[in-house]
Design an enzyme around this catalytic site. Structure first.
Site, PDB file in Angstrom:
ATOM      1  N   LYS A  80       0.836  -1.212   0.000  1.00 31.88           N
ATOM      2  CA  LYS A  80       0.000   0.000   0.000  1.00 31.88           C
ATOM      3  C   LYS A  80       0.865   1.254   0.000  1.00 31.88           C
ATOM      4  O   LYS A  80       0.353   2.366   0.091  1.00 31.88           O
ATOM      5  CB  LYS A  80      -0.887   0.014   1.251  1.00 31.88           C
ATOM      6  CG  LYS A  80      -1.829  -1.167   1.353  1.00 31.88           C
ATOM      7  CD  LYS A  80      -2.552  -1.117   2.697  1.00 31.88           C
ATOM      8  CE  LYS A  80      -3.319  -2.412   2.927  1.00 31.88           C
ATOM      9  NZ  LYS A  80      -3.709  -2.563   4.328  1.00 31.88           N
ATOM     10  N   ARG A 101      14.284  -8.957   5.686  1.00 31.49           N
ATOM     11  CA  ARG A 101      14.879  -9.198   4.351  1.00 31.49           C
ATOM     12  C   ARG A 101      14.165  -8.282   3.373  1.00 31.49           C
ATOM     13  O   ARG A 101      12.944  -8.140   3.424  1.00 31.49           O
ATOM     14  CB  ARG A 101      14.696 -10.644   3.905  1.00 31.49           C
ATOM     15  CG  ARG A 101      14.994 -10.800   2.420  1.00 31.49           C
ATOM     16  CD  ARG A 101      15.108 -12.209   1.979  1.00 31.49           C
ATOM     17  NE  ARG A 101      16.306 -12.824   2.523  1.00 31.49           N
ATOM     18  CZ  ARG A 101      16.776 -13.993   2.094  1.00 31.49           C
ATOM     19  NH1 ARG A 101      16.149 -14.669   1.156  1.00 31.49           N
ATOM     20  NH2 ARG A 101      17.873 -14.496   2.625  1.00 31.49           N
ATOM     21  N   HIS A 129      24.467 -10.160   3.986  1.00 32.77           N
ATOM     22  CA  HIS A 129      23.626 -11.226   4.544  1.00 32.77           C
ATOM     23  C   HIS A 129      24.365 -11.793   5.754  1.00 32.77           C
ATOM     24  O   HIS A 129      24.896 -12.897   5.730  1.00 32.77           O
ATOM     25  CB  HIS A 129      23.420 -12.299   3.474  1.00 32.77           C
ATOM     26  CG  HIS A 129      22.332 -13.287   3.803  1.00 32.77           C
ATOM     27  ND1 HIS A 129      21.691 -13.321   5.015  1.00 32.77           N
ATOM     28  CD2 HIS A 129      21.780 -14.271   3.060  1.00 32.77           C
ATOM     29  CE1 HIS A 129      20.789 -14.290   5.001  1.00 32.77           C
ATOM     30  NE2 HIS A 129      20.821 -14.875   3.825  1.00 32.77           N
TER      31      HIS A 129
END
Lengths: 310, 148
Positions: A80, A101, A129
């Protein structure tokens, strides 16, 4: 408030403590089964994941806690138009710790600037990561027994492979490490890794295109998948995806004690026939991911409660 | 060398890399400030071969000229009063700059969300700044300067 955005957010001492704790958990997981009852982990996955999200969830459940979150951007208010900053402000009041993530690089850092709970970067685009890096380090520590005096080969997509960037940064802090960077021209390591990590520390590395010629010198071979989702042009992906395929013939050129690591998922870059080779440790590596994430959650929750583990 | 009158009061931004003058002009928003400006492009230079120069007649209030170092770290700024150069300085490269450089990495969070474009100086010698979010580099005199 401590956040883990990059693997180097932990000092070497803290990293040692984290890995030691993870090894203790491996020995006696039951001891930690009630470490954090009533604590909640929010998993904010704007991009799909199997191992990272499930291992984080398993880690929190193993500690006696509970989980909440979403598994794609479409399933959250991001669809949205809600910003990462607004989302994390809200989530901070629902959970005690969160993992994020995001396909865009730097999103977890933005979240950390607006969060009142610890933020774990669970992968941001082709950038970093850290929890995979901690997993990789635990695998090396547990199965190789050392981090220094190693020649480590990285093969495949070194340009967008965030696990590669993070692991190079982490291993560069140890003594007598050498890197062999095996990739096609288009997927070479980004210049910032050379300029910020390798060159300033005079770490020896070479960039090569042939896996066969590089493999005999390696103590560890870190294979990576060419990631379809990082390409804007599918033609380039198709041309590059099968550049390297590790098979038993190539493994016959490797050292007897070389380890093959892979962050998974694997597509074609490691032939299934290699799975039975005792040097192929990528499934064990995925298992270690749960233990190291348990240790990381303990570290961050412990610090935020004034009960540091280190 | 082309000469554009002597300034009585103002500043001369010299040794701008060729092609960089309009970018600095845009960044300083000189179009909307009540000063006289001369832009000299592609001037001969013993030191650089070719260079750009900006001459500004008037006062620039409230502008941190050191920020220009992030755009072109080789420039010289001459402060002129009563027709004389009273100060000559090379802007220091600021350690951090906000909303001066624009990250051009399409995978960076700045490409989709309204967050400040923040850069950190990572190589003083080469004048290289890196985005604090994605670490993409931006050299001095970027191709485009967008008012953010």
């Amino acid at each position: 408030m401590r956040h883990i955005i990059s693997p180097t957010d932990l000092t070497l001492k803290e990293l040692d403590d984290l890995l030691n704790l993870a090894e203790d958990i491996i020995k006696d997981p039951k001891k930690y089964s009630d470490a954090y009852p009533r604590k909640k982990l929010a998993t904010l996955f704007y991009e799909t994941s199997t191992r990272t999200s499930l291992s984080l969830e398993a880690a929190m459940l193993n500690l006696g806690g509970s989980i909440l979150g979403f598994s794609s951007g479409d399933a959250s208010s991001a669809s949205k138009g809600e910003s990462v900053a607004d989302t994390i402000r809200v989530i901070s009041s629902y959970a005690d710790i969160c993992a994020i993530r995001h396909p865009k690089e730097g999103a977890p850092y933005v979240a950390s600037l607006h969060s009142s709970i610890p933020v774990i970067n669970a992968g941001d685009g082709g950038h970093n990561h850290p929890t995979q890096t901690f997993t990789d380090l635990l695998t090396i520590k547990n199965l190789k027994g050392r981090f220094d005096n190693l020649t480590v080969g990285f093969c495949g997509d070194l340009k967008f492979g965030r696990t590669v960037h993070s692991l190079i940064g982490a291993l560069s802090r140890y003594n007598n490490i050498k890197f062999v960077l095996i990739s096609p021209e288009e997927l070479k390591i980004p210049s910032y890794i050379k300029e910020q990590v390798l060159d300033p520390q005079n770490i020896p590395y070479k960039e090569v295109k042939s896996l066969e010629s590089a493999i005999p010198s390696l103590d560890i071979l870190y294979m990576t998948r060419v990631q379809k989702e990082r390409f804007f042009n599918e033609e380039d992906y198709i041309r590059l995806k099968d550049t390297y395929i590790l098979n038993t013939r190539k493994m016959s050129l490797a050292k007897e004690d070389m380890l093959i690591l892979h962050p998974l998922p694997r597509v074609n870059e490691i032939a299934v026939e290699v799975d039975d080779d005792p040097r192929a440790v990528y499934f064990k590596q995925a298992q270690f991911g749960v233990y190291v994430r348990m240790a990381l959650i303990m570290l961050l929750l412990g610090e935020s409660e004034g009960r540091p583990i280190c | 060398m082309l000469n554009i009158g002597v300034l009585n009061q103002g500043i001369v931004i010299d040794h701008i890399k060729v092609g960089g003058a309009m970018k600095i002009y845009t960044y300083l928003n000189l179009e909307n400030i009540d000063v006289s400006v001369a832009i000299i492009k592609n001037a001969r230079s013993n030191k650089m071969g070719r260079k750009d120069i900006i001459k500004i007649e008037g006062t620039l209030n409230g502008i941190n000229l050191d920020i220009l170092g992030a755009l072109d770290h080789k420039i010289t700024i001459n402060i002129i009063e009563n027709g004389e150069i009273i100060a000559k300085k090379n802007p220091k490269l600021p350690d951090y700059v906000d909303n001066v450089l624009k990250c051009k990495n399409p995978r960076c969070i700045t490409s989709v969300e309204s967050v400040p474009h923040s850069f950190k100086l990572t190589d003083k010698e080469k004048g290289i700044y890196r985005c604090v979010y994605c670490e993409q580099s931006s050299k001095s005199v970027p191709d485009t300067i967008t008012k953010i």
